[in-house]
Design an enzyme around this catalytic site. Sequence first.
Site, PDB file in Angstrom:
ATOM      1  N   GLU A 156       5.843   0.963   8.373  1.00  0.00           N
ATOM      2  CA  GLU A 156       7.439   0.915   8.568  1.00  0.00           C
ATOM      3  C   GLU A 156       7.983   1.176  10.013  1.00  0.00           C
ATOM      4  O   GLU A 156       8.610   0.815  10.732  1.00  0.00           O
ATOM      5  CB  GLU A 156       8.219   1.594   7.671  1.00  0.00           C
ATOM      6  CG  GLU A 156       8.291   1.149   5.978  1.00  0.00           C
ATOM      7  CD  GLU A 156       6.998   1.604   5.511  1.00  0.00           C
ATOM      8  OE1 GLU A 156       6.107   2.351   6.001  1.00  0.00           O
ATOM      9  OE2 GLU A 156       6.946   1.187   4.190  1.00  0.00           O
ATOM     10  N   ARG A 165      10.753   6.457   7.141  1.00  0.00           N
ATOM     11  CA  ARG A 165       9.330   6.459   8.085  1.00  0.00           C
ATOM     12  C   ARG A 165       9.872   6.178   9.350  1.00  0.00           C
ATOM     13  O   ARG A 165       9.106   6.678  10.127  1.00  0.00           O
ATOM     14  CB  ARG A 165       8.377   5.803   7.465  1.00  0.00           C
ATOM     15  CG  ARG A 165       7.810   5.875   6.160  1.00  0.00           C
ATOM     16  CD  ARG A 165       6.304   6.830   6.437  1.00  0.00           C
ATOM     17  NE  ARG A 165       6.116   7.284   5.294  1.00  0.00           N
ATOM     18  CZ  ARG A 165       5.002   6.873   4.743  1.00  0.00           C
ATOM     19  NH1 ARG A 165       4.257   5.951   4.741  1.00  0.00           N
ATOM     20  NH2 ARG A 165       4.470   7.570   3.497  1.00  0.00           N
ATOM     21  N   LYS A 213      -7.700  -5.700  -9.310  1.00  0.00           N
ATOM     22  CA  LYS A 213      -6.350  -5.444  -9.528  1.00  0.00           C
ATOM     23  C   LYS A 213      -6.011  -6.503 -10.997  1.00  0.00           C
ATOM     24  O   LYS A 213      -6.061  -7.363 -10.989  1.00  0.00           O
ATOM     25  CB  LYS A 213      -5.517  -5.684  -8.533  1.00  0.00           C
ATOM     26  CG  LYS A 213      -4.136  -5.064  -8.532  1.00  0.00           C
ATOM     27  CD  LYS A 213      -3.235  -5.025  -7.513  1.00  0.00           C
ATOM     28  CE  LYS A 213      -1.945  -4.640  -7.483  1.00  0.00           C
ATOM     29  NZ  LYS A 213      -1.264  -4.063  -6.325  1.00  0.00           N
TER      30      LYS A 213
HETATM   31  C1  LIG Z   1       5.945   3.942   2.534  1.00  0.00           C
HETATM   32  C2  LIG Z   1       5.859   2.999   1.242  1.00  0.00           C
HETATM   33  N1  LIG Z   1       6.050   1.789   1.840  1.00  0.00           N
HETATM   34  C3  LIG Z   1       5.815   0.669   0.623  1.00  0.00           C
HETATM   35  C4  LIG Z   1       5.636   1.171  -0.630  1.00  0.00           C
HETATM   36  C5  LIG Z   1       5.671   0.197  -1.860  1.00  0.00           C
HETATM   37  N2  LIG Z   1       4.358   0.066  -2.394  1.00  0.00           N
HETATM   38  C6  LIG Z   1       4.015   0.578  -3.596  1.00  0.00           C
HETATM   39  S1  LIG Z   1       2.610   0.323  -3.923  1.00  0.00           S
HETATM   40  C7  LIG Z   1       2.350  -0.843  -2.692  1.00  0.00           C
HETATM   41  C8  LIG Z   1       0.899  -1.625  -2.599  1.00  0.00           C
HETATM   42  C9  LIG Z   1      -0.016  -0.562  -2.344  1.00  0.00           C
HETATM   43  O1  LIG Z   1      -1.292  -1.268  -2.354  1.00  0.00           O
HETATM   44  P1  LIG Z   1      -2.393  -0.326  -2.611  1.00  0.00           P
HETATM   45  O2  LIG Z   1      -2.418   0.949  -1.878  1.00  0.00           O
HETATM   46  O3  LIG Z   1      -3.787  -1.321  -2.233  1.00  0.00           O
HETATM   47  O4  LIG Z   1      -2.652  -0.111  -4.151  1.00  0.00           O
HETATM   48  P2  LIG Z   1      -2.914  -1.075  -5.243  1.00  0.00           P
HETATM   49  O5  LIG Z   1      -1.643  -1.424  -5.861  1.00  0.00           O
HETATM   50  O6  LIG Z   1      -3.184  -2.363  -4.823  1.00  0.00           O
HETATM   51  O7  LIG Z   1      -3.795  -0.641  -6.179  1.00  0.00           O
HETATM   52  C10 LIG Z   1       3.336  -0.962  -2.043  1.00  0.00           C
HETATM   53  C11 LIG Z   1       3.599  -1.779  -0.826  1.00  0.00           C
HETATM   54  C12 LIG Z   1       5.449   2.591  -1.024  1.00  0.00           C
HETATM   55  N3  LIG Z   1       5.129   2.982  -1.996  1.00  0.00           N
HETATM   56  N4  LIG Z   1       5.414   3.353   0.236  1.00  0.00           N
END
Ligand SMILES: Cc1ncc(C[n+]2csc(CCOP(=O)(O)OP(=O)(O)O)c2C)c(N)n1
Length: 682
Positions: free
Chosen positions: A393, A421, A304
């Site tokens: 959630e 959710r 990342k």
């Molecule tokens: C239902 C939901 N909860 C929380 C989020 C907030 N959120 C956006 S990206 C993220 C992290 C996602 O991590 P990952 O899938 O590993 O992607 P990365 O950014 O590490 O590439 C979160 C918690 C979201 N988009 N949707």
Amino acid sequence: MNPAGMLVGRVLSGAHGGCLNMAGLLETIHSPADLRKFSSEQLEQLAHEMRDELVRVLRLRPAHFASNLGVVELCLALHLTYDFSKDRLIWDTGHQIYPHKLVTGRHKQFEGIRTRGGLMGYPNPAESPYDLFMTGHAGCSVSTALGLKVGDSLTNKPERHSVAVIGDGALPSGIVFEAFNNAGALNENLLIILNDNAMSICPRVGSLARCLDQARVSDFYMDSKKQLRDLLQRIPLVGGVATQLLEQLKDGLKAVLSGGMLFEEFGLRYFGPIDGHDIAGLRRSLAMLREVKGPVLLHVLTNKGQGVPEASKDPVTFHTPPVIDAVGPKRSILSLRKGGSKAYTDAFSSGILSAMRADEKVAVITAAMCQGNKLERVRDEFPKRFFDVGICESHAVAFAAGMAKSGVRPIVDIYSTFLQRSFDQIFQEVALQNLPVAFCLDRAGLTGPDGPTHHGTYDIPYMRLFPNMVVMAPGDESDARPMLNLALTHNGPASIRYPKANLETVERAVAPLELGVSEVVDWGDDVILIAFGTLLSECVKAAAILRAEGLSVGIINARFCKPIDKVTLGKALSEAAAVLTIEEGTLEGGFGSAVLEMANSEGIESGHVRRLGLPDRFVEHAERNELLESLGLLAAGIASSAREWLARHAPERLTEARESLGTTGSSPSPRESDRRATFSPR
Ligand SMILES: Cc1ncc(C[n+]2csc(CCOP(=O)(O)OP(=O)(O)O)c2C)c(N)n1
């Protein structure tokens, strides 16, 4: 940024023997088909250019940064292997879609991403046929990709491939495992790419994280896995028992060494892990897997923030960094602009910290948003009472219900849009049991540049539906702590919604908070503005505009949508010629609707009530204030709606006001001060 830190133009031989100016490869891409003309070297150079472009544009505004830097090579390899004008590609969540936008004909518009009228920061089918769903919530990619595959088979397009790219942060969402369960049973061709960068926004959490960590013990793991496989294949099979033992041994070793066992148990064929920054290696694996039948999971390891040293070192800050002030050589970030003002999130996170210091029964639950909810201090000071459950959630709410039943006072701190959710758990596990769970709904209202996937639009209706639930919104900063205290001492569930906005204080003698009682800021009888939430300050400004026109204007800080204050609001409806309700939430079933329902059940005339709020359409992305203004929810818009409404319901009041101004000039009208003095709050 300093262009020195960006692209160094080079001239190399093109794939077809010609000479291509390497400084401009990105500019020559109008569709993914254009990628096919490049040599391996040129693809490396293109990845370099794409990162430069990401840094150049994204440094100007808060945007998803590190996640996008991490998937450049994966994006190129995918578009080189598949033809997504026909095949199907779903980026889970969609926050890492910028490289995909750059190679699907949107490079020229990239400059305006996340600004009003510009590209969205998430997939948007209105922008490109390469974006299939507008998304922003995590976890649904495997389900939709599987649905697309099954749909294509049913509609005689079985040749279409379907691919979902999902991050390790999104992986633990319950829906992903529902999709795995279904995919394994359907046995349709489906490629799931697990983009494992060992991070959610904060470091990933939970036992699945541990399982993936095992697969990262890279060199050792890769070597030993290969050696063990070779060894096992060479052992002669002697008899049924030996075969059985051997199978068990294989499975056991796989489980210990790869973490892939979990997926195989679901009926997915597991491959990897492979290096997600090696374009050639990715292309080889993808080409091979394209031919494999049934559902397949390819585990890809990425970094990342790849290509920007500070972002890889601190992917939490660089998930969505503030504006980047200075960039040095090799894309190193020299400084970030520090945010000055405090936001409602700060008021609530420090309130939560104080509550946890004061009462050891208080615990807090976040669903992967420790950073967004500004709970780092809480996490560090109270690690045993702080729970980050990951992007789960629904679980968070049912988990809180269990804790509440045991005598704990849990706070569920989740963004309004993501708490959707948990609708069923709010109903069944919490409200139906009347359990004392405190809900802090952050980002309730317009969230700005994230747009329709993230606006906190619907929580007033979905919270006020349930018996037992208290639904509150602070009018300003001074309401925040009392509301949190009320939620933590109330004998049942209570929710507080607050926006993504800087703190404000409305000057007044603040009335103490009392369950179900609104606060009268001023009384008036031409117009009364009833604000539910922090648009109170805009109402105060709107009232000033209207008073300068000679009108008598009252302002009520509703504080509660449920239980609704029948006495004060009923009196307002009975006494004022025009009443406006103002909320930063959908008008469908929102606070204004609650006021109308109350009037109806109390037999109070309500034809003169006008509801201001978010319309029955999805609101686009732009800065919050730009959106509020365009929706008539800033002071001038509220004042103009009030004037219009008064003209319709009591035009004589406007004439009277004008006449009174004529006699008294532009100083506050005596009519108004008389009337203001008549209200006596309870
Ligand atoms: C239902 C939901 N909860 C929380 C989020 C907030 N959120 C956006 S990206 C993220 C992290 C996602 O991590 P990952 O899938 O590993 O992607 P990365 O950014 O590490 O590439 C979160 C918690 C979201 N988009 N949707």
